[in-house]
Design a protein around this motif. Structure first.
Motif, short mmCIF file in Angstrom:
data_model
loop_
_atom_site.label_atom_id
_atom_site.label_comp_id
_atom_site.label_asym_id
_atom_site.label_seq_id
_atom_site.Cartn_x
_atom_site.Cartn_y
_atom_site.Cartn_z
N THR A 188 56.00 94.41 34.04
CA THR A 188 55.44 93.33 34.86
C THR A 188 55.62 92.01 34.10
O THR A 188 55.77 92.00 32.88
CB THR A 188 53.94 93.54 35.14
N ILE A 189 55.56 90.94 34.84
CA ILE A 189 55.70 89.62 34.22
C ILE A 189 54.63 89.42 33.16
O ILE A 189 54.92 88.99 32.05
CB ILE A 189 55.66 88.52 35.31
N ARG A 190 53.40 89.73 33.51
CA ARG A 190 52.30 89.53 32.56
C ARG A 190 52.47 90.39 31.31
O ARG A 190 52.22 89.95 30.19
CB ARG A 190 50.97 89.82 33.22
N ARG A 191 52.88 91.62 31.51
CA ARG A 191 53.04 92.54 30.38
C ARG A 191 54.15 92.06 29.45
O ARG A 191 53.98 92.02 28.22
CB ARG A 191 53.34 93.95 30.91
N LEU A 192 55.30 91.70 30.02
CA LEU A 192 56.41 91.25 29.19
C LEU A 192 56.07 89.93 28.50
O LEU A 192 56.41 89.74 27.33
CB LEU A 192 57.69 91.12 30.03
N ALA A 193 55.39 89.05 29.21
CA ALA A 193 54.97 87.78 28.60
C ALA A 193 54.07 88.04 27.40
O ALA A 193 54.26 87.45 26.33
CB ALA A 193 54.26 86.92 29.63
N ALA A 194 53.13 88.94 27.56
CA ALA A 194 52.22 89.27 26.45
C ALA A 194 52.99 89.91 25.29
O ALA A 194 52.79 89.55 24.13
CB ALA A 194 51.12 90.21 26.93
N ASP A 195 53.90 90.83 25.61
CA ASP A 195 54.68 91.50 24.57
C ASP A 195 55.55 90.54 23.77
O ASP A 195 55.74 90.71 22.57
CB ASP A 195 55.57 92.59 25.17
N LEU A 196 56.09 89.52 24.46
CA LEU A 196 57.01 88.59 23.81
C LEU A 196 56.33 87.30 23.33
O LEU A 196 56.96 86.46 22.69
CB LEU A 196 58.15 88.21 24.78
N GLY A 197 55.04 87.16 23.65
CA GLY A 197 54.33 85.95 23.26
C GLY A 197 54.78 84.72 24.04
O GLY A 197 54.82 83.62 23.51
N LEU A 198 55.14 84.94 25.30
CA LEU A 198 55.60 83.86 26.17
C LEU A 198 54.59 83.62 27.28
O LEU A 198 53.75 84.46 27.57
CB LEU A 198 56.95 84.23 26.81
N ALA A 199 54.72 82.48 27.93
CA ALA A 199 53.90 82.20 29.11
C ALA A 199 54.43 83.03 30.27
O ALA A 199 55.63 83.31 30.38
CB ALA A 199 53.99 80.71 29.46
N ALA A 200 53.53 83.44 31.14
CA ALA A 200 53.93 84.23 32.31
C ALA A 200 54.94 83.47 33.17
O ALA A 200 55.87 84.07 33.72
CB ALA A 200 52.70 84.61 33.14
N ASN A 201 54.80 82.15 33.28
CA ASN A 201 55.75 81.36 34.06
C ASN A 201 57.16 81.42 33.49
O ASN A 201 58.14 81.36 34.22
CB ASN A 201 55.30 79.90 34.15
N THR A 202 57.26 81.53 32.17
CA THR A 202 58.56 81.63 31.51
C THR A 202 59.26 82.92 31.91
O THR A 202 60.43 82.94 32.29
CB THR A 202 58.39 81.55 29.98
N VAL A 203 58.53 84.02 31.85
CA VAL A 203 59.09 85.32 32.24
C VAL A 203 59.37 85.32 33.74
O VAL A 203 60.41 85.82 34.19
CB VAL A 203 58.14 86.47 31.84
N GLY A 204 58.46 84.75 34.51
CA GLY A 204 58.65 84.68 35.95
C GLY A 204 59.93 83.95 36.32
O GLY A 204 60.66 84.36 37.22
N ARG A 205 60.21 82.86 35.62
CA ARG A 205 61.44 82.11 35.90
C ARG A 205 62.67 82.96 35.59
O ARG A 205 63.64 82.97 36.35
CB ARG A 205 61.47 80.82 35.10
N ALA A 206 62.65 83.66 34.47
CA ALA A 206 63.78 84.52 34.11
C ALA A 206 63.98 85.59 35.18
O ALA A 206 65.11 85.86 35.62
CB ALA A 206 63.56 85.16 32.74
N TYR A 207 62.89 86.21 35.62
CA TYR A 207 62.98 87.25 36.67
C TYR A 207 63.52 86.66 37.97
O TYR A 207 64.35 87.27 38.63
CB TYR A 207 61.61 87.88 36.90
N ARG A 208 63.05 85.46 38.34
CA ARG A 208 63.53 84.82 39.58
C ARG A 208 65.03 84.57 39.51
O ARG A 208 65.76 84.82 40.48
CB ARG A 208 62.80 83.50 39.85
N GLU A 209 65.51 84.11 38.36
CA GLU A 209 66.94 83.84 38.23
C GLU A 209 67.75 85.13 38.25
O GLU A 209 68.84 85.17 38.82
CB GLU A 209 67.21 83.02 36.97
N LEU A 210 67.22 86.19 37.67
CA LEU A 210 67.89 87.49 37.74
C LEU A 210 67.92 88.01 39.17
O LEU A 210 68.91 88.60 39.61
CB LEU A 210 67.20 88.51 36.82
N GLU A 211 66.84 87.75 39.90
CA GLU A 211 66.78 88.18 41.30
C GLU A 211 67.77 87.37 42.14
O GLU A 211 68.48 87.94 42.98
CB GLU A 211 65.36 88.04 41.84
N GLU A 212 67.84 86.06 41.90
CA GLU A 212 68.80 85.22 42.62
C GLU A 212 70.24 85.65 42.35
O GLU A 212 71.10 85.53 43.21
CB GLU A 212 68.60 83.75 42.25
#
Length: 123
Positions: A37-61
């Motif tokens: 999940t975005i929250r889980r990966l953000a926590a694991d990597l020490g990133l903001a959820a929005n950062t992971v969300g943007r990466a996921y959105r671009e991968l989805e696009e």
């Protein structure tokens, strides 16, 4: 394994997007793999959820992942279609450089520059 270099000039979302895309394309992450999940990966990597969300959105696009409501994000089969499109584009490029009389080394230099990696030496 995903590694984010905080000292890099490349934004964290792009580092994440590129690493996940590479893992999908080299089949380290196979079709159907459920991503964290975005929250889980953000926590694991020490990133903001929005950062992971943007990466996921671009991968989805790009068609590399799909997000199913309440089920999560999964690697899609579209990556194989993208690989086939890249092969077709490479064949077209090879035909073009042949028609133009450009040698293989120069053609590879042009591609490296287009990919933003002009310092990579040829064979």
């Amino acid at each position: 394994m995903i590694v984010i270099d905080t000292a890099s000039a490349v934004p964290p979302f792009e580092q994440l997007r590129a690493q996940l895309a590479r893992q999908i394309q080299d089949r380290t992450l196979v079709v159907g793999t459920r991503l964290p999940t975005i929250r889980r990966l953000a926590a694991d990597l020490g990133l903001a959820a929005n950062t992971v969300g943007r990466a996921y959105r671009e991968l989805e696009e790009a068609g590399l992942i799909e997000t199913r409501r309440a089920a999560g994000s999964f690697v899609t089969a579209t990556g194989d279609e993208g690989r086939e499109q890249a092969r077709a584009a490479a064949a077209e490029y090879a035909a073009l450089i042949t028609r133009l009389g450009i040698g293989g080394d120069e053609a590879l230099t042009i591609v490296r520059a287009a990919l933003g990696n002009p310092a990579v030496p040829g064979p």
